[in-house]
Design a protein around this motif. Sequence first.
Motif, PDB file in Angstrom:
ATOM      1  N   ALA A   4     -24.356 -12.861  20.909  1.00  0.00           N
ATOM      2  CA  ALA A   4     -23.546 -13.473  19.858  1.00  0.00           C
ATOM      3  C   ALA A   4     -24.272 -14.713  19.358  1.00  0.00           C
ATOM      4  CB  ALA A   4     -22.172 -13.842  20.402  1.00  0.00           C
ATOM      5  N   GLN A   5     -24.616 -14.725  18.097  1.00  0.00           N
ATOM      6  CA  GLN A   5     -25.347 -15.844  17.498  1.00  0.00           C
ATOM      7  C   GLN A   5     -24.586 -16.327  16.266  1.00  0.00           C
ATOM      8  OE1 GLN A   5     -29.145 -13.865  16.785  1.00  0.00           O
ATOM      9  NE2 GLN A   5     -30.018 -14.878  18.575  1.00  0.00           N
ATOM     10  N   GLY A   6     -24.111 -17.546  16.336  1.00  0.00           N
ATOM     11  CA  GLY A   6     -23.320 -18.103  15.249  1.00  0.00           C
ATOM     12  C   GLY A   6     -21.830 -17.889  15.415  1.00  0.00           C
ATOM     13  N   LEU A   7     -21.409 -17.122  16.403  1.00  0.00           N
ATOM     14  CA  LEU A   7     -19.989 -16.830  16.603  1.00  0.00           C
ATOM     15  C   LEU A   7     -19.198 -18.097  16.907  1.00  0.00           C
ATOM     16  CD1 LEU A   7     -17.724 -14.678  17.036  1.00  0.00           C
ATOM     17  CD2 LEU A   7     -18.385 -14.673  19.453  1.00  0.00           C
ATOM     18  N   ARG A   8     -19.663 -18.873  17.883  1.00  0.00           N
ATOM     19  CA  ARG A   8     -18.936 -20.092  18.256  1.00  0.00           C
ATOM     20  C   ARG A   8     -19.002 -21.132  17.142  1.00  0.00           C
ATOM     21  NH1 ARG A   8     -21.267 -22.706  21.884  1.00  0.00           N
ATOM     22  NH2 ARG A   8     -23.207 -21.521  22.085  1.00  0.00           N
ATOM     23  N   ALA A   9     -20.141 -21.189  16.453  1.00  0.00           N
ATOM     24  CA  ALA A   9     -20.282 -22.144  15.353  1.00  0.00           C
ATOM     25  C   ALA A   9     -19.261 -21.851  14.256  1.00  0.00           C
ATOM     26  CB  ALA A   9     -21.698 -22.086  14.794  1.00  0.00           C
ATOM     27  N   PHE A  10     -19.136 -20.587  13.886  1.00  0.00           N
ATOM     28  CA  PHE A  10     -18.208 -20.239  12.813  1.00  0.00           C
ATOM     29  C   PHE A  10     -16.763 -20.379  13.258  1.00  0.00           C
ATOM     30  CE2 PHE A  10     -21.716 -18.767  10.304  1.00  0.00           C
ATOM     31  CZ  PHE A  10     -21.252 -18.873   9.001  1.00  0.00           C
ATOM     32  N   PHE A  11     -16.470 -20.115  14.517  1.00  0.00           N
ATOM     33  CA  PHE A  11     -15.090 -20.301  14.971  1.00  0.00           C
ATOM     34  C   PHE A  11     -14.718 -21.774  14.956  1.00  0.00           C
ATOM     35  CE2 PHE A  11     -11.954 -20.766  18.509  1.00  0.00           C
ATOM     36  CZ  PHE A  11     -10.886 -20.230  17.809  1.00  0.00           C
ATOM     37  N   ARG A  12     -15.627 -22.642  15.371  1.00  0.00           N
ATOM     38  CA  ARG A  12     -15.367 -24.080  15.304  1.00  0.00           C
ATOM     39  C   ARG A  12     -15.157 -24.508  13.845  1.00  0.00           C
ATOM     40  NH1 ARG A  12     -16.493 -28.329  18.994  1.00  0.00           N
ATOM     41  NH2 ARG A  12     -16.041 -30.318  17.990  1.00  0.00           N
ATOM     42  N   PHE A  13     -16.012 -24.038  12.975  1.00  0.00           N
ATOM     43  CA  PHE A  13     -15.901 -24.355  11.545  1.00  0.00           C
ATOM     44  C   PHE A  13     -14.553 -23.896  10.978  1.00  0.00           C
ATOM     45  CE2 PHE A  13     -16.428 -22.000   7.480  1.00  0.00           C
ATOM     46  CZ  PHE A  13     -16.426 -23.076   6.596  1.00  0.00           C
ATOM     47  N   LEU A  14     -14.181 -22.637  11.249  1.00  0.00           N
ATOM     48  CA  LEU A  14     -12.917 -22.125  10.716  1.00  0.00           C
ATOM     49  C   LEU A  14     -11.734 -22.858  11.321  1.00  0.00           C
ATOM     50  CD1 LEU A  14     -13.640 -18.276  10.729  1.00  0.00           C
ATOM     51  CD2 LEU A  14     -13.643 -19.818   8.755  1.00  0.00           C
ATOM     52  N   SER A  15     -11.818 -23.199  12.601  1.00  0.00           N
ATOM     53  CA  SER A  15     -10.722 -23.925  13.254  1.00  0.00           C
ATOM     54  C   SER A  15     -10.504 -25.272  12.592  1.00  0.00           C
ATOM     55  CB  SER A  15     -11.014 -24.109  14.740  1.00  0.00           C
ATOM     56  OG  SER A  15     -11.117 -22.862  15.399  1.00  0.00           O
ATOM     57  N   GLU A  16     -11.593 -25.935  12.196  1.00  0.00           N
ATOM     58  CA  GLU A  16     -11.468 -27.230  11.539  1.00  0.00           C
ATOM     59  C   GLU A  16     -11.035 -27.083  10.085  1.00  0.00           C
ATOM     60  OE1 GLU A  16     -15.251 -29.089  12.135  1.00  0.00           O
ATOM     61  OE2 GLU A  16     -14.858 -29.519  14.250  1.00  0.00           O
ATOM     62  N   ARG A  17     -11.571 -26.082   9.403  1.00  0.00           N
ATOM     63  CA  ARG A  17     -11.235 -25.891   7.996  1.00  0.00           C
ATOM     64  C   ARG A  17      -9.767 -25.543   7.817  1.00  0.00           C
ATOM     65  NH1 ARG A  17     -13.861 -24.913   3.167  1.00  0.00           N
ATOM     66  NH2 ARG A  17     -12.822 -23.494   1.689  1.00  0.00           N
ATOM     67  N   TYR A  18      -9.215 -24.761   8.745  1.00  0.00           N
ATOM     68  CA  TYR A  18      -7.838 -24.283   8.593  1.00  0.00           C
ATOM     69  C   TYR A  18      -6.899 -24.869   9.646  1.00  0.00           C
ATOM     70  CZ  TYR A  18     -10.077 -20.973   5.457  1.00  0.00           C
ATOM     71  OH  TYR A  18     -10.800 -20.411   4.446  1.00  0.00           O
TER      72      TYR A  18
END
Length: 462
Positions: free
Chosen positions: A447-461
């Motif tokens: 998994a590459q970028g999975l945790r990064a995008f989840f952190r991003f989405l968690s903050e955005r929404y």
Amino acid sequence: MSPLIDRKSGKRAVPIETVDAGSMAAAEARLDTAQRKWLQSTGFRPKPGALAVLPGSVPGEIALVLVGVDRHNPMAALGGLPFRLPEGIYELSSDGGVFTEREHIELAILGWALGAYRFDRYRSYERKAAQLVVTPAAIRALQPLIDATAEVRDMVNTPTEDMGPEQLSQAIHEHAKAHKATVQEWVGDDLIKHNFPTIHAVGRASHRAPRLIELTWGKASSPKLVIVGKGVCFDTGGLDIKPADGMRWMKKDMGGAAHAIALAGLVMKAKLPVRLTLLVPAVENAIAGNAMRPGEVIRTRAGHTVEVDNTDAEGRLVLCDALAYAVEQSPDLIVDFATLTGAARVALGPELPALFTNRDPLADHVISSAERVHDPLWRLPLWRPYRRMLESYVADFANAGPSRHAGAITAALYLERFVPDSQNWMHLDTYAWNDGDRPAHPRGGEAQGLRAFFRFLSERYS
């Protein structure tokens, strides 16, 4: 067996102390004379990855483990230990240690858990991973990320015979059942009837029917988020057939779908306030009498005509119809994941996924998230003058061109043609694979970028 144990278990655990050049003297001062002599006799130096197992007063007992770490890379600190240390139960020492911030400690614990992963569907292992005692709060925070990473790895590691379009559909249905989402599918010739021509064209030569799988979840009044994943379950290259070494690992060409499915699962489990749509075009790029041919022109869902310059540039073809369908939903954001180009690996190597987006603030936010969770990304430009490399004399544009230059960029530019300027969009070209073992990153699917995008989405929404 879980690599993490609740501290409430009451079982004895061997302490592990992380050390580097700056903390080694203080660590030695806490040892008794016999342990210091033992350490000296082993020639231990606190370099990253160095390991010292110190004996206790009881014969055969381990009193303490010292491990050399890089304080700038907490994920790797414990990531190599689950199979290097003897089987048993361990815990991070309360006496010092390099990592003092909670976020860094959690990353070190996560590294341990990810390093304990093994793909055991087709073989058994006598040796079990060592276990780490952690707080219940750490387990609650990290277990969803551990499970999602393992899901991506398992799916990518599974051979195509057991991970075809039907199995991708099954994985999505399992998430839907767990989170009370709805699923709709278009299979085989239904793709033509409902105007998904490029997905059908890529997958029609396989004995396993191509399909588009759509999962929907969340309140209709919430901001709309669409996650798209390339689900090419095996890629022969089509009639522009790959050589043997290029085809060997093409079971992993559904890595984008694996990321998208796992990320959707994280979003639903966290109950982020979004109206989520997950889209996975799932195909096998096979060879038969009805295979897509070089030189064919396809009218896509968006109405653009595309000349097939190369049947091995199939990922962008299955994605373009899915992206066009995503745009029709007028979402706040579209994110797509794909094992799209070897050119991205040439540019950035196997450990850095290539990020493309049409919004600078989105890039800044997700890269900041990636740095905080040590899940690296690197942005490449949507250099629009390179659109000329995809020109066609018979169609609006081609899916590839004669130049080998800037392949990751031209692939992203192809996808961008299906996303209006007004639409927020992000594209990740990921390898989804480890060529060899590294601490916290065993060989195989990744998994590459999975945790990064989840952190991003968690903050955005949030």
